[in-house]
Design a protein around this motif. Structure first.
Motif, PDB file in Angstrom:
ATOM      1  N   LEU A 214       0.857  -1.182   0.000  1.00  0.00           N
ATOM      2  CA  LEU A 214       0.000   0.000   0.000  1.00  0.00           C
ATOM      3  C   LEU A 214       0.892   1.230   0.000  1.00  0.00           C
ATOM      4  O   LEU A 214       1.840   1.323   0.790  1.00  0.00           O
ATOM      5  CB  LEU A 214      -0.927   0.012   1.218  1.00  0.00           C
ATOM      6  CG  LEU A 214      -2.019  -1.068   1.261  1.00  0.00           C
ATOM      7  CD1 LEU A 214      -2.817  -0.973   2.561  1.00  0.00           C
ATOM      8  CD2 LEU A 214      -2.944  -0.956   0.054  1.00  0.00           C
ATOM      9  N   GLU A 215       0.581   2.155  -0.897  1.00  0.00           N
ATOM     10  CA  GLU A 215       1.375   3.373  -1.057  1.00  0.00           C
ATOM     11  C   GLU A 215       0.463   4.579  -0.873  1.00  0.00           C
ATOM     12  O   GLU A 215      -0.611   4.664  -1.482  1.00  0.00           O
ATOM     13  CB  GLU A 215       2.008   3.413  -2.446  1.00  0.00           C
ATOM     14  CG  GLU A 215       2.784   4.674  -2.748  1.00  0.00           C
ATOM     15  CD  GLU A 215       3.319   4.692  -4.178  1.00  0.00           C
ATOM     16  OE1 GLU A 215       4.130   5.586  -4.494  1.00  0.00           O
ATOM     17  OE2 GLU A 215       2.918   3.821  -4.985  1.00  0.00           O
ATOM     18  N   GLY A 216       0.884   5.520  -0.033  1.00  0.00           N
ATOM     19  CA  GLY A 216       0.124   6.749   0.169  1.00  0.00           C
ATOM     20  C   GLY A 216       0.667   7.869  -0.680  1.00  0.00           C
ATOM     21  O   GLY A 216       1.883   7.971  -0.917  1.00  0.00           O
ATOM     22  N   ALA A 217      -0.240   8.730  -1.162  1.00  0.00           N
ATOM     23  CA  ALA A 217       0.200   9.883  -1.961  1.00  0.00           C
ATOM     24  C   ALA A 217       1.111  10.776  -1.114  1.00  0.00           C
ATOM     25  O   ALA A 217       0.995  10.834   0.115  1.00  0.00           O
ATOM     26  CB  ALA A 217      -1.015  10.659  -2.451  1.00  0.00           C
TER      27      ALA A 217
ATOM     28  N   HIS B  40      -8.751  13.821   8.599  1.00  0.00           N
ATOM     29  CA  HIS B  40      -8.693  13.209   7.270  1.00  0.00           C
ATOM     30  C   HIS B  40      -9.803  12.155   7.164  1.00  0.00           C
ATOM     31  O   HIS B  40     -10.000  11.348   8.087  1.00  0.00           O
ATOM     32  CB  HIS B  40      -7.337  12.539   7.028  1.00  0.00           C
ATOM     33  CG  HIS B  40      -6.238  13.492   6.703  1.00  0.00           C
ATOM     34  ND1 HIS B  40      -5.739  14.407   7.612  1.00  0.00           N
ATOM     35  CD2 HIS B  40      -5.537  13.690   5.541  1.00  0.00           C
ATOM     36  CE1 HIS B  40      -4.763  15.110   7.049  1.00  0.00           C
ATOM     37  NE2 HIS B  40      -4.634  14.700   5.787  1.00  0.00           N
ATOM     38  N   TRP B  41     -10.502  12.160   6.035  1.00  0.00           N
ATOM     39  CA  TRP B  41     -11.567  11.182   5.828  1.00  0.00           C
ATOM     40  C   TRP B  41     -10.999   9.779   5.557  1.00  0.00           C
ATOM     41  O   TRP B  41      -9.954   9.635   4.919  1.00  0.00           O
ATOM     42  CB  TRP B  41     -12.436  11.574   4.638  1.00  0.00           C
ATOM     43  CG  TRP B  41     -13.477  12.622   4.893  1.00  0.00           C
ATOM     44  CD1 TRP B  41     -13.609  13.811   4.251  1.00  0.00           C
ATOM     45  CD2 TRP B  41     -14.534  12.566   5.849  1.00  0.00           C
ATOM     46  NE1 TRP B  41     -14.671  14.517   4.729  1.00  0.00           N
ATOM     47  CE2 TRP B  41     -15.280  13.766   5.727  1.00  0.00           C
ATOM     48  CE3 TRP B  41     -14.935  11.634   6.822  1.00  0.00           C
ATOM     49  CZ2 TRP B  41     -16.388  14.056   6.513  1.00  0.00           C
ATOM     50  CZ3 TRP B  41     -16.046  11.926   7.604  1.00  0.00           C
ATOM     51  CH2 TRP B  41     -16.758  13.120   7.453  1.00  0.00           C
TER      52      TRP B  41
ATOM     53  N   VAL C 166      -8.174  15.043   2.477  1.00  0.00           N
ATOM     54  CA  VAL C 166      -8.249  13.728   1.810  1.00  0.00           C
ATOM     55  C   VAL C 166      -6.852  13.341   1.331  1.00  0.00           C
ATOM     56  O   VAL C 166      -6.195  14.128   0.628  1.00  0.00           O
ATOM     57  CB  VAL C 166      -9.225  13.759   0.615  1.00  0.00           C
ATOM     58  CG1 VAL C 166      -9.224  12.410  -0.095  1.00  0.00           C
ATOM     59  CG2 VAL C 166     -10.621  14.141   1.079  1.00  0.00           C
ATOM     60  N   ARG C 167      -6.409  12.138   1.715  1.00  0.00           N
ATOM     61  CA  ARG C 167      -5.099  11.631   1.274  1.00  0.00           C
ATOM     62  C   ARG C 167      -5.324  10.307   0.517  1.00  0.00           C
ATOM     63  O   ARG C 167      -5.644   9.288   1.129  1.00  0.00           O
ATOM     64  CB  ARG C 167      -4.165  11.402   2.445  1.00  0.00           C
ATOM     65  CG  ARG C 167      -2.757  10.888   2.047  1.00  0.00           C
ATOM     66  CD  ARG C 167      -1.948  11.946   1.342  1.00  0.00           C
ATOM     67  NE  ARG C 167      -1.596  13.055   2.222  1.00  0.00           N
ATOM     68  CZ  ARG C 167      -0.420  13.191   2.832  1.00  0.00           C
ATOM     69  NH1 ARG C 167       0.522  12.278   2.641  1.00  0.00           N
ATOM     70  NH2 ARG C 167      -0.204  14.235   3.595  1.00  0.00           N
ATOM     71  N   PRO C 168      -5.177  10.294  -0.797  1.00  0.00           N
ATOM     72  CA  PRO C 168      -5.381   9.057  -1.566  1.00  0.00           C
ATOM     73  C   PRO C 168      -4.288   8.023  -1.279  1.00  0.00           C
ATOM     74  O   PRO C 168      -3.150   8.379  -0.928  1.00  0.00           O
ATOM     75  CB  PRO C 168      -5.314   9.518  -3.025  1.00  0.00           C
ATOM     76  CG  PRO C 168      -5.454  11.009  -2.978  1.00  0.00           C
ATOM     77  CD  PRO C 168      -4.860  11.433  -1.660  1.00  0.00           C
TER      78      PRO C 168
END
Length: 514
Positions: free
Chosen positions: A392-395, A481-482, A508-510
Motif C-alpha cells: 500500500l502506497e500513500g500519496a 482526514h476522511w 483527503v489523502r489518496p
C-alpha cells in the motif's frame, strides 16, 4: 386286466437310477477347479519417501478363449477358484499394497507381478480338467526387476553453425540421485563433471550409465557456459526426472538440445524417453495468491493440484530441495529478485513426476521508502494474505482542498474498515444512487506519479498509514482526514475511534495498492 410282471418293474427302476446317477455325475464333473498357491517376494521398500512393498491383495485375471474372469482378493497363501470350464486358462496376477475390505477390492499401488516366463511374458498357462483340481504355484516378483541403462546426450552446435551464444569450454555437471534402495547394485548418488565440447571439433557429449536398478532418478543439471576469458560465473540449473526401465534393449535416453533461447531465458530442459507404467494426471502447480507482480521479501504460496492419500511431495527452488517441505502446499519467501524455478516432485506408487513454474521476482519495496508513484510505502503484505497486491502506497500530499465525505449524507453505505477494503469501499461510495461528488471520487480522479488507480483508504488503512509514516502522522495531527469507512447513516470515520458527519469538509489523502 393283465398284470405287469415284478421283473419288468425292477428292470425299469434300475434303468432310471442308472440314468439319474449318470446325469448327476456329469453335472458334477462338467467343470473343474483351479488351486493357486502364492509365493511372494521378500518384503522390502523402494523409493523415497518409502513405499511399502508388502503385498496386501491380489487382482487375478483368468482367460480362456473369449471368456475372461477377474477376481480381487485379500492376501492369502492359496486360493481355489471353482466353476471353470475345461480347457487351457492363462493367469495374470498383480499384487497391490492395499486392500479395501468394505468394497472387496484392491487398493493402493501395484507393487508385485508374476515373474517372466520363457517367452518373456508375465503369464502362466494351466490345463483345467473336468472334475479335477489343477494346482499351480505362482512366483511373485517386485514390480521392478532387472537392470536398465540411462543415456544422457547433450547437443550444442558450433559457432560455424550460426549460433550467437556459443562460448568456450562449457562445463556440464550432472548429479543423479536414485529413488531406489538398491545401492549395492548401483551407486545411486553419482556426480559427473565433463567438458561438453572441444572447440571446433565436437558437437555433443554422451554419458552412458549401465546396470541401473529400475525406477525413477532425479537428474540435476548445472550448465556453465564459459566465455573467451574463462568467466564461469554464469550458469543454468535444471531438474528433471527419468525412469529407467528393466531389461529394455534401448534403455532410457535423455537428450538436451542447447539453443540460444535456452541461454537467454536461463531455462534448460531435458527430453526423456520415459516408459511410465502410469502417469500422474492433473499434475500442475497453482500459485495460491496470484498477484500481478511478485516481490522479494514476500511469502509466496503454492499448491500442487495432484491429490492422493498415497502421494508424497518434495518441493524445490532453483533445483535445490527445500528441507521439510513435503506437503501438498508450499510457502516460500524469495530473498533475491530475478527468475526463480519452483518445482514439485510427486511420488505415488512406482511413478515420480515433476512440474515446475517460473517466478519472476521483482526487487522489494521497503515500508517508509518511496513506492512506484513516488509516494510513501506504508504497508507490506509479507504473509501473502491479500490477492492482487503486495504494497500500500500513500500519496505524498493531500488533495488540494478539503471536501465532504459525499454529497449524499443520509444513506449508510456499509463500507468495511479492514485493510484491503479501501478500493472496494471507494467504488461502493461512488455507486450510490444520486452520487455526484465525494472524497472517494476525488481520489480516483487524482494522477499522482502518472498513476490513476488511487482510492480513499479504509479506516484501518488510514491508521496504518499514520503509524508508519511520520510526515502523514503530522498532517493528521493538524487536520482531520476522511476514511472510506462509514458506521451510521450520517457518520463516517476519521479514525478508528472518531466519527464525523458526512457533510463536514476534511482533508483527503489518496492511497493505492500494487
Amino acid at each position: 386286466m393283465k398284470h405287469i410282471r415284478p421283473s419288468l418293474i425292477l428292470l425299469f427302476v434300475l434303468s432310471f437310477l442308472f440314468l439319474y446317477s449318470g446325469c448327476a455325475e456329469y453335472s458334477s464333473t462338467e467343470s473343474g477347479r483351479l488351486a493357486i498357491h502364492f509365493s511372494e517376494p521378500k518384503a522390502r521398500e523402494i523409493y523415497l519417501p518409502s513405499i511399502p512393498l508388502d503385498i496386501a491383495s491380489y487382482k487375478i485375471t483368468l482367460t480362456s478363449g473369449s471368456e475372461t474372469k477377474t477376481y480381487e482378493v485379500g492376501k492369502q497363501d492359496s486360493l481355489v477358484i471353482e466353476g471353470l470350464l475345461p480347457g487351457i486358462w492363462t493367469i495374470e496376477v498383480a499384487g497391490y499394497n492395499g486392500w479395501d475390505a468394505s468394497a472387496s477390492q484392491v487398493s493402493g499401488q501395484q507393487v508385485a507381478t508374476l515373474e517372466k516366463n520363457q517367452e518373456g511374458n508375465r503369464l502362466v498357462a494351466c490345463s483345467v480338467k473336468r472334475g479335477e483340481v489343477t494346482s499351480t504355484s505362482l512366483a511373485m516378483v517386485p514390480f521392478s526387476e532387472g537392470t536398465g541403462t540411462l543415456t544422457l546426450t547433450v547437443n550444442w552446435p558450433q559457432e560455424n553453425q550460426g549460433s550467437s551464444l556459443i562460448l568456450n569450454n562449457p562445463i556440464l555437471d550432472v548429479y543423479i540421485k536414485g529413488y531406489n534402495a538398491h545401492g549395492s547394485v548401483y551407486e545411486d548418488n553419482s556426480s559427473y563433471t565433463k567438458s561438453l565440447l572441444m572447440p571446433g571439433t565436437v558437437n555433443f557429449f554422451t554419458a552412458i550409465l549401465l546396470n541401473m536398478p529400475p525406477g525413477w532418478y532425479e537428474i540435476q543439471t548445472r550448465l556453465i557456459p564459459q566465455n573467451a576469458t574463462g568467466d564461469a560465473t554464469l550458469f543454468y540449473r535444471n531438474l528433471d526426472f527419468a525412469q529407467v526401465v528393466p531389461n529394455d534393449t534401448t534403455g532410457t535416453i535423455g537428450v538436451l538440445d542447447i539453443t540460444d533461447e535456452m541461454l537467454v531465458t536461463g531455462s534448460i530442459d531435458w527430453s526423456f524417453s520415459e516408459d511410465m507404467e502410469q502417469a500422474l494426471e492433473n499434475l500442475s502447480i497453482n500459485q495460491v495468491r496470484a498477484d500481478e507482480v511478485d516481490y522479494a521479501g514476500v511469502i509466496q504460496h503454492f499448491s500442487c493440484t495432484y491429490e492422493s492419500p498415497t502421494a508424497s511431495y518434495q518441493w524445490y527452488v532453483d533445483g535445490v530441495a527445500v528441507t521439510g517441505e513435503t506437503n501438498q502446499t508450499f510457502s516460500y519467501n524469495f530473498s533475491n529478485h530475478g527468475l526463480h524455478r519452483v518445482m514439485v516432485a510427486v511420488q505415488d506408487g512406482g511413478v515420480v513426476n515433476g512440474e515446475e513454474i517460473i517466478m519472476d521476482i521483482k526487487p522489494a519495496y521497503t515500508v517508509g521508502n518511496h513506492g512506484q508513484a513516488g509516494g510513501w510505502v506504508f504497508y507490506c503484505d509479507t504473509e501473502g494474505l491479500y490477492e492482487g497486491w503486495t504494497y500500500l502506497e500513500g500519496a505524498p500530499e493531500d488533495l488540494a482542498t478539503p471536501m465532504a465525505w459525499s454529497n449524499i449524507t443520509n444513506v449508510l453505505v456499509g463500507t468495511s474498515r479492514d485493510i484491503g477494503s479501501g478500493e472496494a469501499n471507494t467504488a461502493a461510495i461512488i455507486a450510490q444512487e444520486g452520487h455526484t461528488s465525494s472524497a472517494a471520487l476525488a481520489c480516483t480522479q487524482s494522477d499522482y506519479g502518472n498513476f490513476t488507480d488511487w482510492f480513499l483508504p479504509s479506516v484501518d488503512e488510514l491508521e496504518v498509514f499514520i503509524a508508519n509514516n511520520t510526515d502523514f502522522a503530522k498532517s493528521v495531527a493538524s487536520a482531520y482526514h476522511w476514511s472510506s469507512t462509514d458506521r451510521y447513516t450520517s457518520f463516517a470515520n476519521i479514525s478508528s475511534s472518531m466519527l464525523k458527519t458526512k457533510n463536514n469538509e476534511y482533508e483527503v489523502r489518496p492511497i493505492r495498492s500494487f
